[in-house]
Design an enzyme around this catalytic site. Structure first.
Site, PDB file in Angstrom:
ATOM      1  N   GLU A 417       0.810  -1.217   0.000  1.00 29.29           N
ATOM      2  CA  GLU A 417       0.000   0.000   0.000  1.00 29.29           C
ATOM      3  C   GLU A 417       0.847   1.273   0.000  1.00 29.29           C
ATOM      4  O   GLU A 417       0.743   2.099   0.895  1.00 29.29           O
ATOM      5  CB  GLU A 417      -0.971  -0.023   1.183  1.00 29.29           C
ATOM      6  CG  GLU A 417      -1.954  -1.153   1.035  1.00 29.29           C
ATOM      7  CD  GLU A 417      -3.037  -1.190   2.081  1.00 29.29           C
ATOM      8  OE1 GLU A 417      -2.730  -1.051   3.269  1.00 29.29           O
ATOM      9  OE2 GLU A 417      -4.203  -1.378   1.713  1.00 29.29           O
ATOM     10  N   GLU A 495      -4.594 -10.284  -0.017  1.00 34.59           N
ATOM     11  CA  GLU A 495      -5.360 -10.206   1.235  1.00 34.59           C
ATOM     12  C   GLU A 495      -6.823 -10.459   0.890  1.00 34.59           C
ATOM     13  O   GLU A 495      -7.369  -9.837  -0.025  1.00 34.59           O
ATOM     14  CB  GLU A 495      -5.226  -8.819   1.885  1.00 34.59           C
ATOM     15  CG  GLU A 495      -3.837  -8.520   2.375  1.00 34.59           C
ATOM     16  CD  GLU A 495      -3.692  -7.135   3.009  1.00 34.59           C
ATOM     17  OE1 GLU A 495      -4.687  -6.594   3.542  1.00 34.59           O
ATOM     18  OE2 GLU A 495      -2.574  -6.593   2.966  1.00 34.59           O
TER      19      GLU A 495
HETATM   20  C1  GAL Z   1      -5.115  -3.785   4.282  1.00 41.19           C
HETATM   21  C2  GAL Z   1      -3.671  -3.657   4.701  1.00 41.19           C
HETATM   22  C3  GAL Z   1      -3.370  -4.464   5.935  1.00 41.19           C
HETATM   23  C4  GAL Z   1      -4.421  -4.234   6.966  1.00 41.19           C
HETATM   24  C5  GAL Z   1      -5.772  -4.568   6.427  1.00 41.19           C
HETATM   25  C6  GAL Z   1      -6.869  -4.263   7.409  1.00 41.19           C
HETATM   26  O1  GAL Z   1      -5.476  -2.697   3.536  1.00 41.19           O
HETATM   27  O2  GAL Z   1      -2.798  -4.045   3.692  1.00 41.19           O
HETATM   28  O3  GAL Z   1      -2.117  -4.069   6.408  1.00 41.19           O
HETATM   29  O4  GAL Z   1      -4.409  -2.896   7.320  1.00 41.19           O
HETATM   30  O5  GAL Z   1      -6.031  -3.783   5.311  1.00 41.19           O
HETATM   31  O6  GAL Z   1      -6.802  -5.006   8.549  1.00 41.19           O
END
Ligand code: GAL
Length: 982
Positions: A417, A495
């Site tokens: 990010e 993710e």
């Molecule tokens: C994503 C980020 C993670 C964490 C997650 C929310 O955007 O890459 O580091 O913040 O969201 O828990």
């Protein structure tokens, strides 16, 4: 003593350290400087005294352990924030309030190291991790500085050591220019949190070397790629290799080798020897590629069954211990996980040793995140500012260089990010020029121009399907070569499935897509561990804390509590669900055709390491069991296997006749013992419960509103009534990314007031066979609610309840004038709530378990006869919320300190699916208004819900809300329950 300027606002990498080197195991002497250091904390660089401390004057100082974070050691308190920055975006400046920790250690250099220097060798001082910026001194001389909190820095201290009474001094700032590159959604934890070591470098030693194994799947042969700083002898005893390799690069044919994969973590020990030093490296032979849109290892497609892992210890923060790291990776392996993304920085070096050894694919991520720039629309993002280029390239160089021998590392990730820009490109360029043996990953630039995989986070199911179909569009107007290239890259969902609280739902639906489209290479659940911090509460009990609990003015509450395991490594239900979803073997029991259908989802191995054990249970008794004869099914192959005659189910049981087939490990491994269950398939034939002749119950067993005074031997304290609400889960409190403009479910519930429904008894009448109670439960201010017709009767077995439920009114927001968006008020659940006297003791149940599940988290539960103790009834989420539902329950005994009741499903639609039973020490209002588990009151009653239907939980905290098929729109229902004394 001149006052050294402590510059914490200077764009650029650290300076004064030697060029990064590969992490090698060497026989050259080392000396650990971990242990007690003198320590002094100042509130800001301007107030940190220049009083000669760098030369060892530490009178009156405190002591601290190294490695440790000072704000986890009694010096200050931790703070948590996610995207929002804890101070103004004013790069490269940190705020004036910027704690500074001074560390001093007086050392005598070990004789073994002195012998090396006496012979002309050198000594390095290595720091494996300092957050966030440090200046390093030896005997008062400043050697340089560090940037990159999770990156190794080595200083040549040879000319500065005397050998005895040497003073190593380090000044550390919590915040610096480097902080702008390290906003990684975690606790802000300053200090020397990884080890400090002195390393002897003998004359003629191997200062740097890279040894990796390449595997040619077409020939089955391996090659050893060696780059060494000195002429050396390469030896791999197991392969009969012993030959000289000149300084520089060479390739050595290894002949036929066993390849490395996460499923076959075959390692070979290679040594490089000179007259004065031997280094050893454990290598694995493997080749990773993006082949025509498919991620492959050793020529075969692979599926990444991944998790994102931060380093977190509830007592120590990001300080690594071998024990916890091993526990994490073993737990992953035991739950069918085969991949880790080291979000969002390189882990402690030992984690990669463990990954090589246990068999896990690693996306090794650079220590980089500039997410705070989202708050300023990415204006001035360092990723696209050439002034920061050296900082960015230094970070990836330190990442790759340290870890480049590890076979487990299959991708380098440029960071997280941090948007797009010239410095991201420069990092990718550096990687391409320096390591051709891994792919490049980066999610932050969706054009994927610099990467080998297309990576996204929290894409919706629909988008993932389109990506699978290569029909995804990010630049529809311009389908140029770059866009076509991107569409042809393997897809990694870096993710997904945000595991915050009672979560993540909808993971199975993602997995079905990954299985369907070859381009989809799998994904990584966010995230592995909850980062709760352990404290002792006022009663001396261990309690867990999250953002805001330490008085932070800028914080993100419990967004840091979002893992598949608790901070103490207790398995959350989400992990059990995930283990089943990603299981490497799928077993479908076809009871009608008397066979099982087997799907081997391993990418590299057949099923011969598994035994397939079956058992038949009738009403809780195992009546037959055995082992199936299963031919070895090859990787990604399917087979059908007949079941023996005794392995069958018949109708006629009273609760259920169940055939279960478990795939278990035949032999123990480094991560599980023989018999460990890898996958399960089941066929459940529901029984046919019978009840005898019904008659009207005695009126004195009911109150005037027609409610029973007791059920079984349990006194009824409240209810039974009808409930459609639940204590909001974390997901319920967020608008799903699929409905970003709509209020979160919990808000819709509050607006519709289903959290405070009121009951009116419309009539209580008795006929010969039953007491019939007609109730209406409605939401204040509205004419919507649920009408319930309760028929209570006495049967020989106990008390029978036949219940008819009818939804009334409308369940939407049409009452809001000029509402810009319309929404429905889907229910959380539909069922009976009753409160019994006495704190809960436990429940025995026949249903899906042993743990909790919801409609969209139900893959990891199996039908069985289970016993849940008081501590297993609900999940101890750090922020209290709904949890604990056992689904598909056909019969259960609920026990409190006052007695027990058996409740069984005997009719209506529940005959097919059973009911969902939640037995909780706390009522929903208490759960929804208590901020921390440790603040929940001592239970005095037992709150039971028997639901005929429930909503899923979704993953709205990051990602889509509850998928339409798992929602519960208002509806009618009818079912019958039998209550017996137990
Ligand atoms: C994503 C980020 C993670 C964490 C997650 C929310 O955007 O890459 O580091 O913040 O969201 O828990």
């Amino acid at each position: 003593m001149s006052a050294p300027v402590f510059d914490v606002a200077r764009i650029g990498p650290g300076e004064g350290s030697i060029a990064p080197r590969t992490r090698l195991t060497s026989d050259a002497p080392t000396q650990s400087l971990d242990g007690r250091w003198r320590f002094r904390l100042s509130p800001s660089p301007a107030l940190a005294p220049h009083d000669g401390w760098t030369a060892g004057d530490t009178d009156g100082w405190d002591e601290i352990a190294v490695p440790a974070h000072w704000n986890m050691s009694g010096f200050g308190t931790p703070a948590y924030s996610n995207v929002q920055f804890p101070f103004p975006i004013d790069p490269p400046y940190p705020p004036d309030e910027n704690p500074v920790g001074d560390y001093v250690r007086r050392i005598d250099v070990d004789d073994a190291i002195r012998q090396v220097t006496d012979a002309g060798g050198r000594v390095l001082l290595r720091f494996d991790g300092i957050e966030s910026a440090a200046d390093v001194f030896v005997n008062g001389t400043r050697l340089g500085s560090t940037r990159g909190s999770r990156l190794t820095h080595e200083f040549d201290v040879t000319d500065h050591l005397t050998g005895t009474g040497d003073v190593v001094a380090v000044r550390v700032a919590q915040f610096s220019d480097g902080t702008y590159l390290e906003n990684q959604d975690m606790w802000w934890l300053p200090g020397i949190f990884r080890s400090v070591t002195l390393l002897a470098r003998p004359v003629g030693g191997i200062d740097d070397a890279v040894v990796t194994g390449d595997f040619d799947h077409e020939t089955g042969r391996g090659a050893v790629e060696v780059t060494t700083s000195a002429d050396a002898v390469l030896e791999i005893a197991e392969l009969g290799i012993r030959q000289g390799v000149p300084a520089g690069r060479s390739t050595v044919d290894a002949g036929e080798v066993g390849p490395w994969s996460a499923e076959t973590p075959r390692l070979y020990t290679a040594t490089l020897r000179t007259a004065s030093e031997t280094v050893s490296v454990r290598i694995g032979f493997r080749r990773v590629r993006a082949d025509d849109g498919v991620l492959t290892l050793n020529g075969r497609p692979i599926m990444l069954r991944g998790v994102n892992r931060h380093e977190h210890d509830p007592d120590r923060g990001r300080v690594h211990t071998t024990e916890l790291a091993r526990r994490d990776l073993v737990l992953m392996k035991q739950h069918n996980i085969n991949a880790v993304r080291t979000s969002h920085y390189p882990p402690h070096a030992e984690l990669l040793d463990l990954a090589d050894e246990l068999g896990l694919y690693v996306i090794d991520e650079c220590d980089l995140e500039t997410h705070e720039y989202e708050y300023v629309s990415w204006r001035g993002n360092p990723s696209d500012d050439p002034a920061w280029e050296a900082s960015f390239v230094d970070r990836i160089r330190r990442t790759v260089t340290r870890d480049r021998t590890h076979p487990s590392v299959i991708m380098w990730s440029l960071g997280n990010e941090s948007g797009a820009g010239c410095n991201i490109r420069a990092m990718a360029r550096w990687v391409r020029e320096n390591d051709g043996t891994r792919l490049i990953h980066y999610e932050g630039d969706h054009s994927s121009r610099d990467t080998d995989v297309y990576s996204r986070m929290y894409a919706s199911h629909d988008e993932v399907r389109r990506i699978g179909e290569e029909a995804d569009e990010i630049a529809p107007a311009d389908i140029g070569a770059a866009e076509l290239r991107r569409r042809s890259l393997p897809f990694v969902h870096c993710e997904f499935g945000h595991a915050m609280g009672n979560s993540p739902g909808g993971v199975k639906e993602y997995w079905d897509l990954y299985e369907r489209f070859p381009r989809l290479a799998g994904g990584f659940i966010w995230e592995w561990i909850e980062h709760a911090i352990a404290v002792e509460d006022e009663h001396g009990r261990r309690a867990f804390r999250y953002g805001g609990d330490f008085g932070e003015s800028v914080h993100d509450h419990n967004f840091v509590i979002d893992g598949l395991i608790s901070a103490d490594r207790d398995v959350r239900p989400g992990l059990v669900d995930y283990a089943a979803i990603v299981a490497p073997v799928v077993i479908e029991v076809d009871a009608a055709r008397r066979r099982i259908r087997l799907q081997n989802r391993y990418d590299h191995v057949d099923t011969s390491h598994l035994a397939f054990r079956w058992r038949r249970e009738v009403d809780g008794e195992t009546v037959a069991h055995g082992e199936l004869t299963v031919p070895a099914v090859g990787p990604r192959q399917r087979a059908e296997v007949p079941l023996p005659d005794e392995a069958r189910v018949v109708s006629g049981s009273s609760v259920a006749d169940v055939l279960t087939v478990d795939a278990v490990l035949r032999e123990g491994t480094s991560w599980a013992s023989a018999g460990h269950v890898v996958a399960t398939g089941q066929h459940v034939a529901a029984g046919t419960p019978r009840v005898g002749q019904a008659s009207a119950p005695e009126p004195d067993e009911f109150d005037r509103r027609g409610r029973p005074l007791r059920l079984g031997s349990l006194g009824v304290v409240d209810g039974p009534g009808i409930g459609i609400w639940r204590a909001p889960t974390d997901n319920d409190l967020f608008p799903g990314w699929d409905e970003p403009t709509l209020p979160p479910m919990a808000e819709r519930w509050a607006l519709a007031r289903i959290d405070r429904m009121q009951t009116r008894v419309r009539s209580v009448e008795s006929d010969a066979a039953a007491l019939v109670v007609d109730t209406r439960v409605g939401a204040p201010s509205f004419d919507s609610g649920v009408d319930a017709l309760w028929r209570w009767s006495t049967v020989p077995e106990g008390l029978l309840l036949e219940l008819d439920l009818r939804s009334i009114g409308s369940w939407d927001n049409s009452w809001i004038e000029k509402a810009p968006f319309s929404w429905t008020v889907d229910w959380a659940r539909l069922g009976i709530d009753v409160t019994f006297a006495g704190a809960p003791v436990g429940m025995e149940f026949a249903g899906y378990g042993p743990g909790p599940s919801y409609p969209d988290t139900a893959s990891g539960v199996q039908f069985g006869w289970f016993d849940a103790g008081a501590d297993d009834l609900v999940t101890p989420h750090v922020r209290p919320q709904e949890s604990g539902s056992r689904r598909g329950v056909r019969t259960a005994v609920i026990r409190t300190t006052e007695g027990g009741v058996r409740v069984s499903v005997v009719g209506g639609e529940a005959l097919d699916a059973g009911v969902a039973l939640t037995v909780s020490p706390w009522d929903r209002t208490t759960l929804s208004t208590t901020s921390h588990a440790s603040l929940l009151p001592t239970p005095t009653a037992t709150h039971v819900s028997i639901d005929i239907a429930q909503s899923g939980v979704g993953t709205a905290t990051c990602g889509p809300g509850v998928l339409p098929r798992h929602r519960l729109p208002a509806r009618d229902a009818s079912f019958a329950l039998l209550f017996e004394t137990a």
